[in-house]
Design a protein around this motif. Structure first.
Motif, PDB file in Angstrom:
ATOM      1  N   ARG A   1       0.831  -1.197   0.000  1.00  0.00           N
ATOM      2  CA  ARG A   1       0.000   0.000   0.000  1.00  0.00           C
ATOM      3  C   ARG A   1       0.868   1.251   0.000  1.00  0.00           C
ATOM      4  NH1 ARG A   1      -4.361  -2.064   4.465  1.00  0.00           N
ATOM      5  NH2 ARG A   1      -2.479  -2.909   5.376  1.00  0.00           N
TER       6      ARG A   1
ATOM      7  N   SER B   1      -4.964  -1.626  -7.763  1.00  0.00           N
ATOM      8  CA  SER B   1      -4.118  -1.134  -6.675  1.00  0.00           C
ATOM      9  C   SER B   1      -3.104  -2.206  -6.304  1.00  0.00           C
ATOM     10  CB  SER B   1      -4.984  -0.807  -5.456  1.00  0.00           C
ATOM     11  OG  SER B   1      -5.744  -1.953  -5.077  1.00  0.00           O
TER      12      SER B   1
ATOM     13  N   ALA C   1      -5.056   2.872  -6.039  1.00  0.00           N
ATOM     14  CA  ALA C   1      -6.469   2.500  -6.131  1.00  0.00           C
ATOM     15  C   ALA C   1      -6.720   1.789  -7.451  1.00  0.00           C
ATOM     16  CB  ALA C   1      -7.360   3.740  -6.019  1.00  0.00           C
ATOM     17  N   ASP C   2      -7.849   1.099  -7.537  1.00  0.00           N
ATOM     18  CA  ASP C   2      -8.278   0.531  -8.809  1.00  0.00           C
ATOM     19  C   ASP C   2      -8.906   1.648  -9.635  1.00  0.00           C
ATOM     20  OD1 ASP C   2      -7.652  -1.649  -7.325  1.00  0.00           O
ATOM     21  OD2 ASP C   2      -9.480  -2.769  -7.727  1.00  0.00           O
TER      22      ASP C   2
ATOM     23  N   GLN D   1     -12.255   2.235  -7.344  1.00  0.00           N
ATOM     24  CA  GLN D   1     -12.346   1.524  -6.065  1.00  0.00           C
ATOM     25  C   GLN D   1     -11.173   1.969  -5.206  1.00  0.00           C
ATOM     26  OE1 GLN D   1     -12.804  -0.621  -8.997  1.00  0.00           O
ATOM     27  NE2 GLN D   1     -14.962  -0.147  -8.713  1.00  0.00           N
ATOM     28  N   VAL D   2     -11.456   2.635  -4.107  1.00  0.00           N
ATOM     29  CA  VAL D   2     -10.410   3.170  -3.246  1.00  0.00           C
ATOM     30  C   VAL D   2     -10.579   2.611  -1.835  1.00  0.00           C
ATOM     31  CG1 VAL D   2     -10.282   5.293  -4.582  1.00  0.00           C
ATOM     32  CG2 VAL D   2     -11.773   5.196  -2.600  1.00  0.00           C
TER      33      VAL D   2
ATOM     34  N   ALA E   1      -9.673   7.168 -10.290  1.00  0.00           N
ATOM     35  CA  ALA E   1      -9.889   6.233  -9.193  1.00  0.00           C
ATOM     36  C   ALA E   1     -11.346   5.781  -9.160  1.00  0.00           C
ATOM     37  CB  ALA E   1      -9.509   6.889  -7.870  1.00  0.00           C
TER      38      ALA E   1
ATOM     39  N   SER F   1     -10.664  -1.300  -2.739  1.00  0.00           N
ATOM     40  CA  SER F   1      -9.647  -1.591  -3.746  1.00  0.00           C
ATOM     41  C   SER F   1      -9.251  -3.060  -3.702  1.00  0.00           C
ATOM     42  CB  SER F   1      -8.410  -0.716  -3.530  1.00  0.00           C
ATOM     43  OG  SER F   1      -7.752  -1.072  -2.329  1.00  0.00           O
TER      44      SER F   1
END
Length: 819
Positions: A310, A381, A348-349, A396-397, A394, A401
């Motif tokens: 991360r 991510s 993120a995704d 999905q955060v 961004a 994610s």
């Protein structure tokens, strides 16, 4: 004068923990210590009383060219403003590498300051500070400096530096090592003096000699038990007070019994002392625990690397900062635009808006080869950009994610206990009290038989030590971590550790078709209008009917309509849309429109000329559309078989598994795909519940069944199966009903998992069998008097080493292609 809310150097908004400095009776605010010290350096370099004049210095201009200080707000963070600066005057010859994690950096100026300051520290050969990763990489001369001095130099700048692995676990490991080292030193001296004391069994020793030898031994043994055994006795005391016995209960009781018995003999002037036994028991226990922790660290190495993926910072682009500015990754929200460039990790995704990059996805999928990503593609991510630069929206955060979902799932799998492990712990709950009782009975038996308190004590202590269930306690937990770690390294996300055990009982493997054996990337190959309708009319109606549908075929129809620049709303408005398992319907004025599979539109097909028409000649899947009971068009969709599908089926066949294919598509399409990949049993036209019923029918015949699908559309069947396997296709991991997910999206990973599960199950059985055999054989031998406490301590230590070593073999193994 209004108070400024931005940093006097970089222009960033002031944060909590900001600071200020006063020059010529004027206070200047700064967002962080780095900016304040850079400001101070520039002021000193300008040799002027006016803070504004440093902007005319050569040093300030170099900072502007390097991008450390923005020339304008738009240039706040230019690419390449960090990380790549080198000091050509330094040399790496004979230097040692060192990587430190630096806290409290808020902007690239901080990284520049640390780099510059470290370059002036005697003994530091090269320094490279990375703001995006909070890391500083350097090489140093150990003769001139040390890591502690380097960290002190960084601390003097207002930052906190520590080694990347400096966490609670590592600190505890260091404390344990010191505790073991001191205990081992004292124990060796105890053994040396004890050998001298034991000579009294062969020659007479004066009371003065016995006193001079006994008291130093007593003092050192007290140190070993008091310091080295502190945690052991704390846990043992807690076990007795809460009636929650553990391994420490046996060790503490045995060591304390030998120690108190010896203390009594010291005051009696007797040479029958067993301080060496008590001290050796504590010391070897500490050594065993230390080795166990080191083994866990090796086993968890990949998991720790995975958990550290991360990123701490992300570069968000806004209208005010179109080239982006760094903020804490926690501030990223869905819809934000962020940049990712060389060496950075996606926070993120999201969807790539512009740019091209080669992306390393090995941390998630296990696939080493970088993947080319460009506009229109998605990025996950935790994946790292090897080369290139991309602009991402961004989607999905945070916890949504892919990376955080995987971390959450793996963490849960690591902490959940299997049924076998639960049984083992329940055995240990009564095993320890039983051993205490058995030791007491053994001591009483020998006391009655020999009338010797010393012999009774020795036999009781030996039973306590030999029965210590150290190996049994670590047999499954250590193997669990190893199995999940190896699977994760191969891109297989294990949600439930019991999946390893259940995989060992499988007989039948059932595949879904779309997205599993095929890529799932369906394309609309042909539109066939019927009964006087045109292709344009049919496509417009279909796009309007599918508007809002999440089905992949509906998305493809809408995509084709958009390419043709058709506006469904311009001609007609369909209302009262109803969704069914195999189709959908709606109303346009007084007309009823239906669209779906052959079974869904069966009445319309039977009343037309297509009862045995085009579908018999086409291998693609057909979607039928009708208006008021009359067919108005056909949509022919095609999918592509995965390259690894046939090989996967062959590997399963060679391993003795039976395979089957179920699909919601037509019988002919399903049968064609099955024949191409080598599956003999195929069933088409199945609704989700029918797939689950088919799984149940196989189970009723005695077969253990695995269902491999996408984990969402096949949820009923996967919930019914003995083992549910999801071929990940980018969906939210939390929506997948699966025991494990193949993160590479490749069914070929499943035979790999079967091979790994066989190895993991084998290690679990070996560890448990050895632990039970050790205790089963050791107890009667100890009760018979054939073992001494020292031999029992050594046997206990070796049993733990055997389990640890056997488990470490698992993480060093590769996947041989034998299935």
């Amino acid at each position: 004068m209004p108070v400024s809310k931005t940093c006097a150097l970089c222009g960033l908004p002031l944060r909590r923990g900001g600071c200020s400095a006063e020059f010529n009776n004027t206070a200047y605010p700064f967002c962080c210590q780095g900016c304040r010290q850079v400001f101070t350096i520039l002021m000193q370099d300008s040799d002027s009383a006016d803070p504004e004049e440093f902007r005319e210095t050569e040093l300030y201009k170099q900072c502007l060219r390097a991008g450390i200080i923005p020339a304008s707000e738009a240039d706040l963070d230019r690419p390449g403003s960090r990380e790549t600066r080198e000091n050509p005057a330094k040399t790496e010859q004979d230097g040692l590498p060192l990587t430190l994690r630096v806290s409290n950096m808020w902007c690239p100026a901080c990284a520049w300051l640390i780099e510059t300051a470290l370059g002036k520290v005697p003994g530091v050969l090269t320094a490279e500070c990375h703001f995006s990763t909070d890391r500083v990489h350097l090489r140093y001369d150990p003769v001139q400096t040390s890591p502690d001095r380097i960290m002190q130099a960084i601390a003097a700048m207002g930052y906190r530096a520590e080694t990347p692995d400096a966490d609670h676990f590592q600190k505890e490991l260091r404390e344990d090592f010191i505790r073991f080292g001191i205990s081992a030193f004292l124990t060796m001296n105890i053994m040396l003096l004890s050998f001298s004391l034991y000579s009294g069994f062969f020659t007479s020793l004066s009371q003065a000699t016995i006193f001079n030898l006994s008291w130093p031994i007593l003092i050192m043994a007290t140190g070993v038990l008091g310091y080295g055994g502190q945690r052991i006795f704390q846990k043992a005391t807690f076990g007795f007070s809460s009636i929650a016995f553990s391994m420490e209960t046996l060790i503490g009781t045995a060591a304390l019994s030998a120690y108190l018995f010896s203390v009594y003999h010291v005051f009696q002037g007797d040479i029958h002392l067993y301080f060496d036994t008590a001290s050796m028991l504590i010391t070897l226990t500490l050594l065993g625990k230390l080795l166990e922790k080191n083994a866990k660290a090796k086993v968890r190495a990949h998991l720790e690397n995975f958990f550290s993926l991360r990123p701490k910072h992300v570069r968000i682009c806004t209208d005010r900062f179109p080239r982006g500015r760094y903020v804490a990754a926690d501030h990223l929200e869905a819809g934000d635009i962020f940049l990712v460039e060389d060496g950075e990790t996606a926070a993120a995704d999201g969807s790539i808006l512009s740019g091209r990059a080669r992306v390393d996805e090995s941390s998630l999928t296990g696939e080493a080869a970088p993947v080319l990503k460009k506009a229109g593609k998605r990025i996950k991510s935790g994946t790292r950009v090897v080369s290139g630069r991309i602009r991402v929206r961004a989607e999905q955060v945070g916890e949504d994610s892919t990376l955080n979902q995987m971390i959450s799932i793996m963490d849960q799998a690591l902490h959940e206990k299997t049924a076998l492990e639960g049984k083992t712990e329940r055995i240990l709950q009564w095993f320890v009290p039983a051993v205490l009782g058995l030791a007491l009975m053994t001591g009483l038996g020998w006391l009655i038989a020999t009338s010797s308190l010393e012999t009774a004590m020795l036999r009781g202590v030996t039973v306590l030590v030999i029965a210590c269930p150290c190996a049994l306690g670590i047999a499954i937990p250590l193997t669990r971590v190893a199995g999940i770690s190896v699977a994760g390294r191969r891109g297989i996300l294990v949600r439930d550790f019991s999946a390893f055990e259940r995989a060992g009982h499988l007989e039948t493997i059932v595949f879904d078709k779309t997205g599993t054996l095929t890529t799932g990337e369906w394309s609309l190959q042909e539109i066939i209008p019927l009964n006087g309708y045109s292709k344009k009319e049919v496509l417009e109606l279909a796009a309007e009917l599918e508007n809002g549908s999440e089905h992949h075929l509906g998305a493809e129809i809408r995509r084709r309509a958009a390419l043709k620049k058709l506006d469904p709303d311009a001609e007609a408005k369909i209302e009262d849309i109803c969704l069914y398992d195999n189709g959908l319907s709606g109303r346009m004025g007084n007309q009823v429109i239906k669209m779906g599979s052959r079974d869904f539109c069966a009445p319309e097909i039977l009343s037309s000329d297509l009862a045995a028409g085009p579908s018999a000649a086409l291998e693609t899947s057909l979607v039928f559309m009708s208006i008021d009971g009359r067919l108005c068009g056909l949509f022919a969709f095609g999918d592509r078989i995965r390259q690894s599908a046939a090989e996967t089926v062959q590997r399963l066949d060679r391993a003795g598994f039976s395979t089957a294919l179920v699909s919601g598509d037509g019988h002919k399409t399903t049968r064609t795909i099955a024949e191409r990949v080598g599956i003999k049993n195929s069933m088409g036209g199945f609704l989700p519940q029918q797939k689950a019923d088919y799984i149940q029918s196989l189970q009723e015949k005695g077969a253990a069944v695995a269902m491999i699908g996408d984990g969402i559309n096949d949820a009923p069947a996967m919930a019914r199966a003995d083992l549910a396997v999801a071929v990940h296709s980018g969906n939210h991991l939390g929506q997948e009903v699966a025991d494990l997910s193949l993160m590479r999206g490749d069914p070929a990973q499943f035979p790999d998992f079967l091979e790994l599960s066989a190895r993991v199950n084998k290690k679990v059985r070996q560890n448990l069998v050895f632990a039970f055999v050790y205790n089963t054989l050791g107890l009667p031998i100890a009760m018979s008097g054939l073992l001494t406490p020292l031999i029992a301590v050594s046997a206990m230590f070796l049993s733990s080493l055997t389990v640890i070593g056997n488990t470490l073999l698992l993480i060093r193994s590769e996947f041989p292609r034998d299935i």
